[in-house]
Design a protein around this motif. Sequence first.
Motif, short mmCIF file in Angstrom:
data_model
loop_
_atom_site.label_atom_id
_atom_site.label_comp_id
_atom_site.label_asym_id
_atom_site.label_seq_id
_atom_site.Cartn_x
_atom_site.Cartn_y
_atom_site.Cartn_z
N LEU A 271 0.79 -1.23 0.00
CA LEU A 271 0.00 0.00 0.00
C LEU A 271 0.83 1.28 0.00
CD1 LEU A 271 -2.86 -1.00 2.47
CD2 LEU A 271 -2.87 -1.07 -0.03
N GLN A 272 2.08 1.18 0.40
CA GLN A 272 2.92 2.37 0.40
C GLN A 272 3.64 2.55 -0.93
OE1 GLN A 272 5.53 2.27 3.84
NE2 GLN A 272 4.15 3.63 4.97
N GLY A 273 3.92 3.80 -1.29
CA GLY A 273 4.67 4.07 -2.50
C GLY A 273 3.88 3.94 -3.78
N ARG A 274 2.57 3.90 -3.68
CA ARG A 274 1.75 3.77 -4.89
C ARG A 274 1.59 5.12 -5.59
NH1 ARG A 274 -0.19 -1.29 -4.96
NH2 ARG A 274 -1.44 -0.80 -6.81
N GLY A 275 1.84 6.20 -4.86
CA GLY A 275 1.70 7.53 -5.43
C GLY A 275 1.53 8.55 -4.32
N SER A 276 1.50 9.82 -4.68
CA SER A 276 1.38 10.87 -3.68
C SER A 276 0.03 10.85 -2.96
CB SER A 276 1.58 12.24 -4.35
OG SER A 276 0.59 12.44 -5.34
N TRP A 277 -0.89 10.07 -3.50
CA TRP A 277 -2.24 10.00 -2.97
C TRP A 277 -2.50 8.74 -2.15
CZ3 TRP A 277 -2.77 5.53 -5.31
CH2 TRP A 277 -2.10 5.36 -6.55
N ASP A 278 -1.44 7.92 -1.93
CA ASP A 278 -1.69 6.62 -1.28
C ASP A 278 -2.10 6.75 0.19
OD1 ASP A 278 0.73 7.23 -0.09
OD2 ASP A 278 1.87 5.63 -1.08
N TYR A 279 -2.01 7.97 0.72
CA TYR A 279 -2.50 8.19 2.09
C TYR A 279 -4.02 8.04 2.17
CZ TYR A 279 -4.08 12.78 0.45
OH TYR A 279 -4.71 13.78 -0.24
N LEU A 280 -4.68 7.97 1.03
CA LEU A 280 -6.13 7.80 1.01
C LEU A 280 -6.56 6.33 1.13
CD1 LEU A 280 -7.12 10.50 -1.64
CD2 LEU A 280 -7.64 10.51 0.80
N TYR A 281 -5.58 5.43 1.26
CA TYR A 281 -5.91 4.05 1.61
C TYR A 281 -6.02 3.95 3.13
CZ TYR A 281 -5.21 2.04 -3.04
OH TYR A 281 -5.35 1.70 -4.36
N GLN A 282 -7.13 3.39 3.60
CA GLN A 282 -7.38 3.24 5.03
C GLN A 282 -7.57 1.75 5.32
OE1 GLN A 282 -8.00 5.68 7.68
NE2 GLN A 282 -7.98 3.87 8.98
N VAL A 283 -6.69 1.18 6.14
CA VAL A 283 -6.78 -0.24 6.48
C VAL A 283 -7.69 -0.41 7.70
CG1 VAL A 283 -5.50 -2.30 7.18
CG2 VAL A 283 -4.46 -0.66 5.58
#
Length: 353
Positions: A271-283
């Motif tokens: 989930l990390q390093g997918r793009g500048s927007w990957d902070y929008l993934y919530q586990v």
Amino acid sequence: MEPKFDQLKTFIVEKGWSPYRFKQILQAVFKERIDRFERMKALPLSLRKQLQQAFGESILSLKPVTRLSSAQADKVLFELPDHNKIETVRMIYRAGWESYCISSQCGCGFGCKFCATGTIGMKRNLSADEITDQILYFYLHKHPIDSISFMGMGEALANPQTFVALKTLTDPQLFNLSPRRITVSTIGIIPQMRRLSQEFPQVNITFSLHSPFDEQRSELMPINRKYPLQQALALLDEHIQKHRRKVYIAYVMLPGVNDTPDHAEALISLLQGRGSWDYLYQVNLIRYNPAVGTPEAYNRPQKRELDSFYERLKEAGLNVTVRQSFGVDIDAACGQLYGQYYIRGKPKEVEEK
């Protein structure tokens, strides 16, 4: 088949009544919370009789059979017109918020190893009315509808009627719910995920992951063989970039199966390093809830192991929460919607507790 409110609108016109009568029906249902045509006193008696003859006594297409309650959850067993049964859960948060976990299919045909619903197999898709009537039932009983999750029995995106139901739930003349208060959970049906992103971009998406390793995910969730994990994540990447909407990653914690340090590290890498927007993934970490019909080898996780997994994800910078469990004691928690009335494929009535 058209949803019932479309049928009612057509019926009013075809019988020569003023279109205003349809608005009166909507007023009775969604403002006055009246479920029976005979009690809609604003309508002429002759029209009420016509409606009863054409649509039956009640606006609802399903019938509550039993209701099991705990401190923070109600589970209602509904009977469908063909006598099949489904379950719906109402969850009550301490702040007063009421959320609903609704079913989209009777049974499920995807065979996820840890899910009780999958053990009974696929009976049939629900109609749009059967989906939305689960919410209408509670609304008519004066409960607030604060949020809805398509996380009950079945895979929502395998049923085309889910999209019709979403249209009904968000229709300003009907339920008038904000799409942001609705969540659709999916095991990863990629074509329908794409359709959901296009047609209802503001609806929340929860993607059931449960293992960051392809081979193991295929073992736990056979759908992974048809729609591989990386393809599903690529589509979710597109959704996030285009709509700037958070995507939820559901991860059921199975002790000794997918809760090891290696799993935590692989999940972080995934989930990390997918793009500048990957902070929008919530586990969302979910405690596994043992249920009738699922393998006895799966147990509820211990607090220490769950906390350790959570802390590792948190330290790495992932957005992670442990989902609150509701209704474990009445088999109403995640993965437990099995329907105890199915014993070896034969319906059995449930006694109300």
